[in-house]
Write a protein that holds these residues in place. Structure first.
Motif, PDB file in Angstrom:
ATOM      1  N   GLY A 244       0.835  -1.201   0.000  1.00  0.00           N
ATOM      2  CA  GLY A 244       0.000   0.000   0.000  1.00  0.00           C
ATOM      3  C   GLY A 244       0.864   1.242   0.000  1.00  0.00           C
ATOM      4  N   GLN A 245       0.249   2.363   0.356  1.00  0.00           N
ATOM      5  CA  GLN A 245       0.963   3.630   0.377  1.00  0.00           C
ATOM      6  C   GLN A 245       0.662   4.411   1.641  1.00  0.00           C
ATOM      7  OE1 GLN A 245       0.101   5.734  -3.262  1.00  0.00           O
ATOM      8  NE2 GLN A 245       1.676   4.597  -4.333  1.00  0.00           N
ATOM      9  N   THR A 246       1.630   5.221   2.017  1.00  0.00           N
ATOM     10  CA  THR A 246       1.548   6.061   3.209  1.00  0.00           C
ATOM     11  C   THR A 246       1.833   7.498   2.819  1.00  0.00           C
ATOM     12  OG1 THR A 246       2.243   4.306   4.708  1.00  0.00           O
ATOM     13  CG2 THR A 246       2.685   6.529   5.417  1.00  0.00           C
ATOM     14  N   ARG A 247       1.142   8.422   3.466  1.00  0.00           N
ATOM     15  CA  ARG A 247       1.476   9.841   3.324  1.00  0.00           C
ATOM     16  C   ARG A 247       2.286  10.227   4.550  1.00  0.00           C
ATOM     17  NH1 ARG A 247      -3.021  13.643   1.975  1.00  0.00           N
ATOM     18  NH2 ARG A 247      -1.254  14.897   1.333  1.00  0.00           N
ATOM     19  N   GLU A 248       3.533  10.567   4.312  1.00  0.00           N
ATOM     20  CA  GLU A 248       4.450  10.890   5.405  1.00  0.00           C
ATOM     21  C   GLU A 248       4.268  12.338   5.824  1.00  0.00           C
ATOM     22  OE1 GLU A 248       8.577   9.123   5.659  1.00  0.00           O
ATOM     23  OE2 GLU A 248       8.978  11.175   4.983  1.00  0.00           O
ATOM     24  N   ILE A 249       3.866  12.540   7.080  1.00  0.00           N
ATOM     25  CA  ILE A 249       3.650  13.883   7.611  1.00  0.00           C
ATOM     26  C   ILE A 249       4.985  14.517   7.966  1.00  0.00           C
ATOM     27  CG2 ILE A 249       2.596  15.181   9.509  1.00  0.00           C
ATOM     28  CD1 ILE A 249       0.452  12.831   9.508  1.00  0.00           C
TER      29      ILE A 249
END
Length: 192
Positions: A19-24
């Motif tokens: 999957g994918q993650t949005r890195e804060i």
């Protein structure tokens, strides 16, 4: 105080490729999975499958959208909803994720065990509040849709999924103002 608008979060593939993650934010800046000290991110989970293992990291997870997320390992099962408390677990835990009611969005914090420590608090607030904190770094993340104004060393207005990062040098008390809102507070302490 550093404003972190959600439109600037880079998208990264999951460590396990599922999957994918949005890195804060990640510290140190530019660090990868093997050399980060701490990181905050959010991930869209569209299908069931294994969670990535992160050796040497402690993790906290809360659900910010969707109905429920169930995490199973050999010994236990956690079910997260947007109203359930966050869970804390060692990054080595081999969880399988199930999303019985459809896709979800989670908020994840991890810190390098023995070097940094984090706490995650979720606050559902209304009106004006003063927030005190103890760590070396504070990250405020707005999970809800209505804007919130943060007053510290200067003023920042957060929109949904925006964050603001502060250090002890910025301010030890921050004032937040808004209608009904859902904030996630992450305190990070340097143990070195």
């Amino acid at each position: 105080m550093r404003h972190l608008p959600s439109c600037d979060y880079p998208t990264r593939p999951w460590k396990n490729g599922g999957g994918q993650t949005r890195e804060i934010i990640v510290f140190p800046e530019g660090a990868g999975f093997d050399d980060l000290d701490w990181r905050a991110s959010m991930a869209q989970i569209d299908q069931p499958g294994p969670f990535s293992a992160f050796n040497g990291l402690d993790r906290s997870l809360t659900l910010i959208a969707g109905d429920s997320l169930s995490l199973y390992d050999e010994d236990r099962c956690y079910t997260l909803t947007p109203y359930a408390p966050s869970i804390d677990f060692p990054g080595e835990t081999a969880f399988d994720a199930h999303i019985p009611d459809g896709p979800v969005l989670d908020f994840n914090v991890m810190s390098r065990r023995g070097r940094f420590m984090h706490t995650l608090r979720r606050c559902k607030l209304q009106g004006q509040h003063q927030l005190r904190w103890q760590g070396d770094v504070l990250l405020l993340f707005l999970a809800s849709t209505k804007p919130v104004t943060c007053h510290g060393s200067h003023t920042v207005t957060l929109q949904q999924h925006d964050a603001v990062l502060m250090t002890r040098q910025d301010v030890e008390v921050i004032e937040v103002t808004g209608n009904t809102f859902d904030l996630i507070l992450i305190e990070i302490s340097d143990l070195r």
